[in-house]
Scaffold this motif. Sequence first.
Motif, mmCIF file in Angstrom:
data_model
loop_
_atom_site.group_PDB
_atom_site.id
_atom_site.type_symbol
_atom_site.label_atom_id
_atom_site.label_comp_id
_atom_site.label_asym_id
_atom_site.label_seq_id
_atom_site.Cartn_x
_atom_site.Cartn_y
_atom_site.Cartn_z
ATOM 1 N N THR A 1 39.835 -11.525 22.776
ATOM 2 C CA THR A 1 39.819 -10.889 21.458
ATOM 3 C C THR A 1 39.696 -9.380 21.610
ATOM 4 O OG1 THR A 1 38.776 -12.857 20.528
ATOM 5 C CG2 THR A 1 38.653 -10.844 19.225
ATOM 6 N N ARG A 2 40.572 -8.644 20.932
ATOM 7 C CA ARG A 2 40.541 -7.175 20.965
ATOM 8 C C ARG A 2 39.748 -6.683 19.754
ATOM 9 N NH1 ARG A 2 44.773 -4.824 23.721
ATOM 10 N NH2 ARG A 2 43.575 -2.907 23.442
ATOM 11 N N PHE B 1 41.138 -8.922 16.885
ATOM 12 C CA PHE B 1 42.492 -9.469 16.875
ATOM 13 C C PHE B 1 42.590 -10.568 17.928
ATOM 14 C CE2 PHE B 1 42.937 -5.403 14.937
ATOM 15 C CZ PHE B 1 44.134 -5.358 14.228
ATOM 16 N N HIS B 2 43.053 -11.749 17.497
ATOM 17 C CA HIS B 2 43.275 -12.828 18.465
ATOM 18 C C HIS B 2 44.184 -13.884 17.866
ATOM 19 C CE1 HIS B 2 42.611 -15.492 21.843
ATOM 20 N NE2 HIS B 2 42.329 -16.470 20.998
ATOM 21 N N ASP B 3 45.201 -14.264 18.611
ATOM 22 C CA ASP B 3 46.052 -15.411 18.294
ATOM 23 C C ASP B 3 46.563 -15.386 16.856
ATOM 24 O OD1 ASP B 3 47.413 -17.756 18.789
ATOM 25 O OD2 ASP B 3 45.680 -19.055 18.453
ATOM 26 N N ARG B 4 47.200 -14.257 16.489
ATOM 27 C CA ARG B 4 47.879 -14.087 15.196
ATOM 28 C C ARG B 4 46.918 -14.035 13.997
ATOM 29 N NH1 ARG B 4 51.163 -17.671 13.322
ATOM 30 N NH2 ARG B 4 50.210 -19.439 14.371
ATOM 31 N N ASP C 1 50.380 -6.961 20.782
ATOM 32 C CA ASP C 1 48.977 -6.976 21.198
ATOM 33 C C ASP C 1 48.661 -5.676 21.934
ATOM 34 O OD1 ASP C 1 46.406 -7.872 21.590
ATOM 35 O OD2 ASP C 1 46.897 -8.993 23.418
ATOM 36 N N HIS D 1 47.468 -2.349 16.708
ATOM 37 C CA HIS D 1 46.261 -2.809 16.025
ATOM 38 C C HIS D 1 45.698 -1.723 15.108
ATOM 39 C CE1 HIS D 1 45.447 -5.862 19.518
ATOM 40 N NE2 HIS D 1 46.410 -6.264 18.716
#
Length: 347
Positions: free
Chosen positions: A188-189, A253-256, A326, A331
């Motif tokens: 996760t960003r 941010f993770h997996d859409r 990504d 982001h």
Amino acid sequence: MSIPRKTALALALPCALVAAAHAAADLPVHTLDNGSVRATVTDAIGGRLLSFALAGHSNFLKVDTAAGDASAAVDATADNVGWLGHEIWVGPQKEWWSHQDVNPARAGAPWPPDPYLSLARYKVEDKSADAVTLASPASPVNGLQLVKRYSLVPGKPHSLRLDVDAANVRKAQVAWDIWFNTRAHAATRVYVPVARRADVRQQAIEPKPDMQPLTWTLADGLFSLDAFPAGAGKPHRNGKILLQPAAGWMAGFHDRQVLVIQFAHQPRTAIHPDQGQVELYNDWQPDAPDKGLMEMEVHAPYEKLAPGRHMQASELWTLLPYDGPDTRRAHVAFLRAHAKELGLNGL
């Protein structure tokens, strides 16, 4: 007769899925679903939030419903169980076992968390289609009783509100803060508004030959941990960062999906000096990314509570879909594009 390896793996996978489903089935689950987002909460294992996701998407949280025995007895000798998900701790961590006499062997220990708040069964005080309220037992370890309320938000179909009330049940003063701990996947960003380098503190890690500290970037008013690719032979990275945010939010941010967590912004003087209002813990194992962890943590003000007094804290969670690259640049652009509608200051 030996079973061929491919056949054994094919048989093992369904068995593992059945075992995990059985473990999850042993937990009482309360579901909040408005068609846009879906959350699941259990009154077992510390009244924790097990999942939060956009409709048609995977769970944003990292959780392990097979981590232990949810029916195991809970007392002051219990060790931590890695159920993960979202739970509430209290801070500062160094004092977790410093104000109790129910387990003298743990006096002054910084681990494990209070089992009465993290592992015990909570009482369901109220439940409706869009909210559930849970009450912990009174803890003899830290003198608090927690009441948690998880609720969908009218007029905000992508949002979930988390409210916590902590009451001093002792006959003497206690001093703690409310600590939100959200476990997410290691990749996760996360972005946090931070004004200056002096608002970033990095905790040292235990030196190990195969482990390196986290590195990070602070630019354009946003802090983020640097991302590293997965793959064999790359260094294991681990560490914790304590932040004084410039505004009351962070985003992962993770997996859409993008999870935006909003909270009441506090001055640094309101937060216990051993903690940060925002803390990020990351364990990145490049050869096994699924085994790592990201923790998105928020501390409320450190308060002294007289007997019978209460303190409260809350977070507002919002999930948005994301189909962009990504990268930090993409982001940040996404967050700026949504800053006005979400009320994200500091961008």
